[in-house]
Design an enzyme around this catalytic site. Structure first.
Site, PDB file in Angstrom:
ATOM      1  N   GLU A  69       7.980  38.941 -85.452  1.00  0.00           N
ATOM      2  CA  GLU A  69       7.068  39.183 -84.974  1.00  0.00           C
ATOM      3  C   GLU A  69       6.545  37.305 -85.583  1.00  0.00           C
ATOM      4  O   GLU A  69       5.640  37.192 -84.944  1.00  0.00           O
ATOM      5  CB  GLU A  69       6.237  40.550 -86.043  1.00  0.00           C
ATOM      6  CG  GLU A  69       6.577  41.189 -84.639  1.00  0.00           C
ATOM      7  CD  GLU A  69       7.957  41.746 -85.046  1.00  0.00           C
ATOM      8  OE1 GLU A  69       8.667  43.150 -84.535  1.00  0.00           O
ATOM      9  OE2 GLU A  69       8.459  41.738 -85.782  1.00  0.00           O
ATOM     10  N   ARG A 113      21.217  39.728 -90.557  1.00  0.00           N
ATOM     11  CA  ARG A 113      20.225  39.929 -89.427  1.00  0.00           C
ATOM     12  C   ARG A 113      19.357  40.472 -91.533  1.00  0.00           C
ATOM     13  O   ARG A 113      17.912  39.880 -91.408  1.00  0.00           O
ATOM     14  CB  ARG A 113      19.592  40.955 -88.940  1.00  0.00           C
ATOM     15  CG  ARG A 113      18.031  41.665 -88.974  1.00  0.00           C
ATOM     16  CD  ARG A 113      17.463  40.647 -87.986  1.00  0.00           C
ATOM     17  NE  ARG A 113      15.902  40.896 -87.501  1.00  0.00           N
ATOM     18  CZ  ARG A 113      15.193  40.006 -86.797  1.00  0.00           C
ATOM     19  NH1 ARG A 113      16.032  38.950 -86.427  1.00  0.00           N
ATOM     20  NH2 ARG A 113      13.752  40.659 -87.010  1.00  0.00           N
ATOM     21  N   LEU A 150      16.012  33.879 -76.633  1.00  0.00           N
ATOM     22  CA  LEU A 150      15.024  32.803 -76.117  1.00  0.00           C
ATOM     23  C   LEU A 150      15.836  31.890 -77.833  1.00  0.00           C
ATOM     24  O   LEU A 150      15.446  30.422 -77.123  1.00  0.00           O
ATOM     25  CB  LEU A 150      14.108  32.967 -76.790  1.00  0.00           C
ATOM     26  CG  LEU A 150      13.474  33.458 -75.074  1.00  0.00           C
ATOM     27  CD1 LEU A 150      11.988  33.141 -74.887  1.00  0.00           C
ATOM     28  CD2 LEU A 150      14.157  32.955 -73.019  1.00  0.00           C
ATOM     29  N   GLU A 151      15.371  31.875 -78.494  1.00  0.00           N
ATOM     30  CA  GLU A 151      16.046  30.781 -79.729  1.00  0.00           C
ATOM     31  C   GLU A 151      17.703  30.174 -79.513  1.00  0.00           C
ATOM     32  O   GLU A 151      17.128  28.394 -80.083  1.00  0.00           O
ATOM     33  CB  GLU A 151      15.946  31.661 -81.271  1.00  0.00           C
ATOM     34  CG  GLU A 151      14.155  32.227 -81.373  1.00  0.00           C
ATOM     35  CD  GLU A 151      14.507  32.574 -82.804  1.00  0.00           C
ATOM     36  OE1 GLU A 151      15.808  32.721 -83.598  1.00  0.00           O
ATOM     37  OE2 GLU A 151      13.063  32.908 -83.683  1.00  0.00           O
ATOM     38  N   GLY A 208      14.574  31.387 -92.438  1.00  0.00           N
ATOM     39  CA  GLY A 208      14.320  30.370 -91.479  1.00  0.00           C
ATOM     40  C   GLY A 208      15.151  29.577 -91.474  1.00  0.00           C
ATOM     41  O   GLY A 208      14.831  28.558 -90.694  1.00  0.00           O
ATOM     42  N   GLU A 209      16.002  29.729 -91.348  1.00  0.00           N
ATOM     43  CA  GLU A 209      17.563  28.176 -91.192  1.00  0.00           C
ATOM     44  C   GLU A 209      17.847  28.774 -89.098  1.00  0.00           C
ATOM     45  O   GLU A 209      18.628  27.899 -88.843  1.00  0.00           O
ATOM     46  CB  GLU A 209      18.024  27.859 -91.991  1.00  0.00           C
ATOM     47  CG  GLU A 209      16.962  26.998 -93.166  1.00  0.00           C
ATOM     48  CD  GLU A 209      18.474  26.934 -94.388  1.00  0.00           C
ATOM     49  OE1 GLU A 209      17.510  25.390 -93.874  1.00  0.00           O
ATOM     50  OE2 GLU A 209      19.119  27.428 -94.564  1.00  0.00           O
ATOM     51  N   ASN A 260      15.686  37.822 -80.570  1.00  0.00           N
ATOM     52  CA  ASN A 260      15.044  37.233 -79.810  1.00  0.00           C
ATOM     53  C   ASN A 260      16.798  36.195 -79.504  1.00  0.00           C
ATOM     54  O   ASN A 260      17.257  35.274 -80.175  1.00  0.00           O
ATOM     55  CB  ASN A 260      14.241  36.268 -80.900  1.00  0.00           C
ATOM     56  CG  ASN A 260      13.593  35.137 -80.208  1.00  0.00           C
ATOM     57  OD1 ASN A 260      13.805  35.004 -79.292  1.00  0.00           O
ATOM     58  ND2 ASN A 260      12.734  34.799 -80.580  1.00  0.00           N
TER      59      ASN A 260
END
Length: 445
Positions: free
Chosen positions: A73, A282, A350-351, A323-324, A348
């Site tokens: 989010e 995750r 789409l990443e 974050g990578e 996700n």
């Protein structure tokens, strides 16, 4: 002139009292939860005062408040917050999350430009203290965080609430059925539900939202930007490998999928003995465990924190940082997105598509039903019914560069067609943003 009285629906008081009483009776379990999680993630032992809205600092100046439960989010909210930080540097921000990983992601993206605290438990006293301390003039709630006392508290203090990038799966709708009379009343206090899709909008209406206050704006995830310096990142990765090698990535995997990843890598390496697996669990508490699992399988294992790049003889490289993920997606030819071989609901999709990487996932996608439907229809996603089928797709794509390129092109086109949610969301909330004021350089509350 005084403000008109706050409208409360019949029965709200009794329902809210019962709900709050149940929370107070169960509140000792919150301590058990924090302690139990703390043994796995040490950060859960810290900052308990924020969980109960016990602040030792003075109240800040009025701000915009955004709540994003965790990493996904927070990432989805980034285009919106970044745009407003640029357009309105005079606005102060407080961003709340529930998880420590969400907190780390907030710090990684925005640093000191926003104030971060954990969202307090939905006890009326805690929520009132939070709202009175930070005095938000606008509340932006990401996706599916429907806490009754939070929403009623905003209504009572005349804080407009927008549920942005709102999604509600059929499974979540069923989960709310016991609290539907209360949740419905709370939902009817919000200024607008900005839904991702027609299905999400319909479910929010079924749950109790006012039909005239539900709008379909699309998904902010389509407006994501690639990380700066991603081309240089990929070049450094390839230089560290030396000789070109096939690479796949298993991303956002959960504990019960880890044995599947081991089996998949073993199967794929029977066809490509030099295949490198990039593995991004995750949850950070699983970093060390997946490293051990890969080593126990007989493979040479490297990690990002010890690396920082895979060595030429590594068989598995564990991405044990936050974050990578997107830059590492760009380093692989094929991505498997986890949370999908078990009934987690997916992550996700789409990443990897945004980085030009072919995407494969499992069948459990209820949290990304609309995105997976669109990606599949566009030819940008392959879904395996089980681990064996996922392996079949990975084998086929690793062996077919033209198919990978076609999926990458389809994904890029899909993203481009669906951009625009950011602009529509900015237009929607514009009238409720704080009035412009001269402000010092710092924007943190």
């Amino acid at each position: 002139m005084t403000d008109p009285p706050v409208h409360r629906e019949r029965g709200e008081g009794a329902l809210r009292a019962l709900y709050s009483l149940a929370l107070y009776l169960l509140s000792p379990l919150t301590l058990y939860h924090l302690v139990a999680r703390g043994f796995r993630v040490r950060e859960y032992f810290r900052r308990w005062d924020e969980r109960y809205a016990a602040y030792g600092t003075q109240p800040g100046r009025p701000c915009v408040w955004l709540h994003a439960v965790s990493v996904g989010e927070v990432n989805a909210s980034a285009p919106l917050v970044n745009a407003l930080l640029q357009q309105r540097p005079d606005i102060g921000w407080v961003v709340t999350t529930i998880t420590p990983t969400g907190s780390e992601r907030v710090r990684a993206i925005w640093g000191e430009r926003v104030k971060h605290v954990y969202l307090p438990y939905d006890l009326p006293g805690s929520m009132d203290r939070f709202l009175l301390h930070f005095r938000p003039s606008l509340a932006l709630i990401m996706e599916t965080e429907l806490w009754p006392n939070m929403l009623f508290g905003c209504r009572d203090l005349r804080i407009p609430v927008y549920i942005v990038n709102a999604r509600l799966s059929a499974r979540s709708l069923r989960g709310y059925r016991v609290l539907r009379p209360l949740i419905g009343r709370a939902l009817r206090t919000v200024a607008c539900v900005a839904a991702q899709s027609d299905d999400d909008a319909r479910r929010y209406r079924v749950l109790g939202a006012r039909p005239e206050r539900v709008r379909v704006l699309g998904n902010l995830k389509y407006d994501m930007a690639l990380p700066e310096g991603i081309d240089g990142f990929v070049a450094a990765f390839n230089a560290a490998l030396g000789t070109p090698r096939p690479v796949w990535i298993a991303a956002s995997t959960h504990e019960h999928e880890e044995a599947d990843v081991i089996a998949l890598h073993r199967r794929l390496r029977a066809r490509w003995p030099d295949l490198l697996l990039l593995w991004a669990p995750r949850h950070p508490e699983r970093f060390a465990r997946v490293q051990a699992l890969a080593a126990e399988a007989g493979w040479q294992v490297g990690t990002r924190t010890c690396g920082p790049w895979p060595r030429p003889d590594d068989d598995v490289f564990v991405i044990d940082t936050l974050g990578e993920l997107m830059p590492f997606y760009a380093c692989a030819q094929v991505a498997f997105v986890g949370g999908s071989l078990q009934p987690v609901g997916g992550h996700n999709l789409l990443e990897p598509a945004a980085t030009g990487t072919a995407v494969v996932t499992g069948p459990h996608l209820h949290n990304f039903a609309e995105i997976s439907r669109r990606m599949t229809a566009a030819g940008a996603l392959r879904i395996g019914a089980d681990m064996a089928a996922v392996g079949d797709h990975l084998l086929a794509l690793l062996d077919d560069g033209a198919a990978r390129q076609a999926m990458a092109a389809a994904g890029s086109a899909l993203l481009e067609r669906n951009r625009g949610t950011l602009r529509r969301t900015l237009e929607l909330i514009g009238d409720d943003l704080p009035a412009s004021v001269d402000a010092p350089a710092s924007t943190a509350p």
